[in-house]
Write a protein that holds these residues in place. Structure first.
Motif, PDB file in Angstrom:
ATOM      1  N   ILE A   1     -17.454   4.524  -1.277  1.00  0.00           N
ATOM      2  CA  ILE A   1     -18.724   4.490  -0.594  1.00  0.00           C
ATOM      3  C   ILE A   1     -19.706   3.512  -1.375  1.00  0.00           C
ATOM      4  O   ILE A   1     -20.895   3.337  -0.922  1.00  0.00           O
ATOM      5  CB  ILE A   1     -19.415   5.740  -0.579  1.00  0.00           C
ATOM      6  CG1 ILE A   1     -19.586   6.547  -1.751  1.00  0.00           C
ATOM      7  CG2 ILE A   1     -18.496   6.710   0.359  1.00  0.00           C
ATOM      8  CD1 ILE A   1     -20.402   7.826  -1.722  1.00  0.00           C
TER       9      ILE A   1
ATOM     10  N   ALA B   1     -21.712   0.874   0.730  1.00  0.00           N
ATOM     11  CA  ALA B   1     -22.577   1.497   1.630  1.00  0.00           C
ATOM     12  C   ALA B   1     -23.656   2.232   1.104  1.00  0.00           C
ATOM     13  O   ALA B   1     -25.106   2.209   1.408  1.00  0.00           O
ATOM     14  CB  ALA B   1     -21.868   2.753   2.382  1.00  0.00           C
ATOM     15  N   GLN B   2     -23.519   2.701  -0.322  1.00  0.00           N
ATOM     16  CA  GLN B   2     -24.712   3.074  -0.938  1.00  0.00           C
ATOM     17  C   GLN B   2     -25.573   2.165  -1.398  1.00  0.00           C
ATOM     18  O   GLN B   2     -26.886   2.290  -1.407  1.00  0.00           O
ATOM     19  CB  GLN B   2     -24.256   4.076  -2.214  1.00  0.00           C
ATOM     20  CG  GLN B   2     -23.598   5.224  -2.129  1.00  0.00           C
ATOM     21  CD  GLN B   2     -23.079   5.962  -3.325  1.00  0.00           C
ATOM     22  OE1 GLN B   2     -22.193   5.262  -4.125  1.00  0.00           O
ATOM     23  NE2 GLN B   2     -23.229   7.228  -3.649  1.00  0.00           N
TER      24      GLN B   2
ATOM     25  N   LEU C   1     -27.190   2.870   3.192  1.00  0.00           N
ATOM     26  CA  LEU C   1     -26.606   3.646   4.255  1.00  0.00           C
ATOM     27  C   LEU C   1     -26.351   5.228   3.746  1.00  0.00           C
ATOM     28  O   LEU C   1     -26.516   5.474   2.524  1.00  0.00           O
ATOM     29  CB  LEU C   1     -25.184   3.246   4.472  1.00  0.00           C
ATOM     30  CG  LEU C   1     -25.099   1.864   5.056  1.00  0.00           C
ATOM     31  CD1 LEU C   1     -23.608   1.606   5.577  1.00  0.00           C
ATOM     32  CD2 LEU C   1     -25.953   1.375   6.288  1.00  0.00           C
ATOM     33  N   GLN C   2     -26.486   6.097   4.860  1.00  0.00           N
ATOM     34  CA  GLN C   2     -26.382   7.559   4.432  1.00  0.00           C
ATOM     35  C   GLN C   2     -25.172   7.865   4.058  1.00  0.00           C
ATOM     36  O   GLN C   2     -24.082   7.541   4.699  1.00  0.00           O
ATOM     37  CB  GLN C   2     -27.174   8.389   5.636  1.00  0.00           C
ATOM     38  CG  GLN C   2     -26.910   9.778   5.260  1.00  0.00           C
ATOM     39  CD  GLN C   2     -27.317  11.012   6.571  1.00  0.00           C
ATOM     40  OE1 GLN C   2     -27.598  10.359   7.367  1.00  0.00           O
ATOM     41  NE2 GLN C   2     -27.291  12.228   6.102  1.00  0.00           N
ATOM     42  N   THR C   3     -24.811   8.424   2.965  1.00  0.00           N
ATOM     43  CA  THR C   3     -23.653   8.868   2.441  1.00  0.00           C
ATOM     44  C   THR C   3     -23.546  10.177   1.711  1.00  0.00           C
ATOM     45  O   THR C   3     -24.684  10.702   1.469  1.00  0.00           O
ATOM     46  CB  THR C   3     -23.197   8.103   1.100  1.00  0.00           C
ATOM     47  OG1 THR C   3     -24.027   7.962   0.235  1.00  0.00           O
ATOM     48  CG2 THR C   3     -23.047   6.450   1.819  1.00  0.00           C
TER      49      THR C   3
ATOM     50  N   ILE D   1     -19.139   8.073   4.094  1.00  0.00           N
ATOM     51  CA  ILE D   1     -20.175   7.297   4.771  1.00  0.00           C
ATOM     52  C   ILE D   1     -20.338   8.093   5.833  1.00  0.00           C
ATOM     53  O   ILE D   1     -19.617   8.449   6.956  1.00  0.00           O
ATOM     54  CB  ILE D   1     -19.832   6.025   5.104  1.00  0.00           C
ATOM     55  CG1 ILE D   1     -19.400   4.972   3.932  1.00  0.00           C
ATOM     56  CG2 ILE D   1     -20.849   5.189   5.738  1.00  0.00           C
ATOM     57  CD1 ILE D   1     -18.769   3.735   4.052  1.00  0.00           C
TER      58      ILE D   1
ATOM     59  N   THR E   1     -23.150   4.377  11.505  1.00  0.00           N
ATOM     60  CA  THR E   1     -23.834   4.941  10.455  1.00  0.00           C
ATOM     61  C   THR E   1     -25.382   5.300  10.501  1.00  0.00           C
ATOM     62  O   THR E   1     -25.822   4.970  11.800  1.00  0.00           O
ATOM     63  CB  THR E   1     -23.568   3.873   9.155  1.00  0.00           C
ATOM     64  OG1 THR E   1     -24.340   2.406   9.377  1.00  0.00           O
ATOM     65  CG2 THR E   1     -22.230   3.413   9.002  1.00  0.00           C
TER      66      THR E   1
ATOM     67  N   SER F   1     -18.433   2.840  10.920  1.00  0.00           N
ATOM     68  CA  SER F   1     -17.246   3.055   9.722  1.00  0.00           C
ATOM     69  C   SER F   1     -16.498   4.003  10.275  1.00  0.00           C
ATOM     70  O   SER F   1     -16.542   4.892  11.368  1.00  0.00           O
ATOM     71  CB  SER F   1     -17.982   3.567   8.597  1.00  0.00           C
ATOM     72  OG  SER F   1     -17.166   3.646   7.648  1.00  0.00           O
TER      73      SER F   1
ATOM     74  N   CYS G   1     -13.071   6.206   4.304  1.00  0.00           N
ATOM     75  CA  CYS G   1     -14.215   5.940   3.716  1.00  0.00           C
ATOM     76  C   CYS G   1     -15.454   6.821   4.553  1.00  0.00           C
ATOM     77  O   CYS G   1     -16.341   7.157   4.182  1.00  0.00           O
ATOM     78  CB  CYS G   1     -14.614   4.574   3.586  1.00  0.00           C
ATOM     79  SG  CYS G   1     -14.885   3.646   5.071  1.00  0.00           S
ATOM     80  N   ALA G   2     -14.882   7.237   5.754  1.00  0.00           N
ATOM     81  CA  ALA G   2     -15.871   7.827   6.638  1.00  0.00           C
ATOM     82  C   ALA G   2     -16.039   9.363   6.756  1.00  0.00           C
ATOM     83  O   ALA G   2     -14.923   9.880   6.405  1.00  0.00           O
ATOM     84  CB  ALA G   2     -15.521   7.164   7.894  1.00  0.00           C
TER      85      ALA G   2
END
Length: 395
Positions: free
Chosen positions: A245, A248-249, A253-255, A259, A267, A274, A278-279
């Motif tokens: 992640i 994304a971080q 993005l919200q993680t 993700i 996302t 995503s 990873c999702a």
């Protein structure tokens, strides 16, 4: 026209691209990958030894073949360093690239244990085809009956143990839990798997962990937390994966553990999707769960492909069993969701050598199952039973 960009060329990334091309033949596609871009089945990595498969035999298509099939520009050996969600660009050492919509298929990273010893850095991981090639080479150097120590008796550790033992190697499997596959399966199934692996010649050292790995001549010496010491030729870590992640971080993005995506695979930033390891997928009760299995990837890819064409489509996640590739004791299961996994219990029956376990909550609603030795007919019957239970009394 700005392309739709996909970061990652594993099963998740390539499946989205394939599904999108079924719907749209002309919109530019850009796929960015850190490896060579060839297509292979990652699940086959843990059961290829007994079949005698060499690394290149697992690769079904080259990057040139994939580029032609998908009518896509594929950048290989290229790491994305950052994403600018405002400008809609991705940054790499090859330059910046525009995108109209973005798909993050970043996969997961192997969890690395903190182990003492001057050979701790020789612990191997198999998370991709390149890792597999290194592992094969180490085994070849050790000989036909290499001593292989596997850290972690989860799904991947058990699959490797069964496969390597079938190929004639001496396997030691280590796990802190009292039974293999303890995090996913009920005790009745785990006990059956334990017996099957032992009968295959696998030595299980459970309720303990590796604390030190040191050089011992041409071999490695492993010390366990119970003070047992033994020599081995190769140490493979299969303690699990952690969703990647980092990008994304950095892009805010919200993680969480993965993700966070909504019911459409989107996302927290519109136009960025995503899927895969990873999702963290949205569940029926509103929670989010990692689903690092093949079936969720295929389902999510079809929905996201539709959404990329402008037709926002929900991911219709049907119950699909995880099939554990342990031929000595083939297991199929759908573990209960985290939200109910501590509020119910497993009920198991054994009939004519087949163990069937069902997970019920406190209201006797079925939320999961496990079956071994499994077959398609019995597996599908349990999937239908679970589906009916979920529809009859939705969360």
């Amino acid at each position: 026209m700005k392309p739709i960009a996909i970061i990652g060329s594993g099963l998740a990334g390539y499946t989205v691209a394939r599904e999108f091309r079924k719907l749209d033949k002309t919109t530019p596609l850009l796929i960015v990958t850190g490896d060579d871009g060839g297509f292979y089945s990652k699940p086959m990595l843990s059961n290829a030894f007994a079949m005698g498969k060499q690394p290149q035999q697992l690769k079904s298509k080259t990057v040139d073949q994939m580029a032609a099939e998908l009518n896509a520009n594929i950048l290989t050996g290229t790491v994305v360093s950052s994403i600018n969600t405002q400008a809609q660009t991705i940054q790499t050492k090859m330059g910046d690239f525009d995108y109209s919509q973005l798909v993050l298929a970043l996969g997961a990273q192997a969890i690395r244990l903190l182990i003492d010893g001057n050979a701790a850095d020789q612990v191997l991981f198999v998370n991709n085809l390149a890792d597999y090639a290194v592992f094969r080479n180490k085994l070849a150097l050790a000989g036909d009956k290499a001593r292989v120590t596997i850290l972690g008796a989860g799904l991947i550790g058990c699959e490797f143990s069964d496969d390597l033992a079938s190929a004639g190697h001496e396997v030691i499997l280590i796990d802190p839990n009292p039974l293999p596959l303890a995090a996913l399966a009920p005790a009745a199934i785990s006990s059956g798997l334990h017996a099957a692996l032992e009968s295959k010649g696998v030595k299980l050292k459970l309720g303990t962990t590796a604390t030190q790995i040191a050089k011992q001549g041409n071999a490695l010496q492993v010390r366990l937390s119970n003070d047992e010491v033994f020599d081995t030729d190769v140490v493979l870590s299969a303690v699990g994966l952690r969703a990647d992640i980092r990008l994304a971080q950095a892009a805010q993005l919200q993680t969480d553990r993965g993700i966070i995506i909504d019911e459409h695979g989107q996302t927290s930033v519109p136009g960025i999707f995503s899927l895969g390891d990873c999702a963290q997928y949205k569940q029926a009760d509103g929670s989010h769960s990692l689903m690092p299995y093949v079936a969720p990837i295929m389902t999510a890819a079809r929905a996201i492909a539709q959404s990329l064409t402008g037709k926002l489509t929900s991911i219709d996640m049907k119950p699909a069993a995880v099939q554990v590739k342990t031929p000595s004791y083939p297991v199929a299961l759908i573990p209960p969701a985290l939200a109910v996994s501590k509020s119910g219990s497993w009920e198991s029956v054994c009939t004519e050598g087949v163990t069937t376990s069902r997970y019920f909550d406190e209201n006797k609603k079925m939320h999961g199952f496990a079956l071994a030795p499994q077959d398609a007919k019995s597996r599908n019957a349990l999937i239908a039973e679970l589906s009916e239970a979920q529809v009859a009394r939705p969360i």
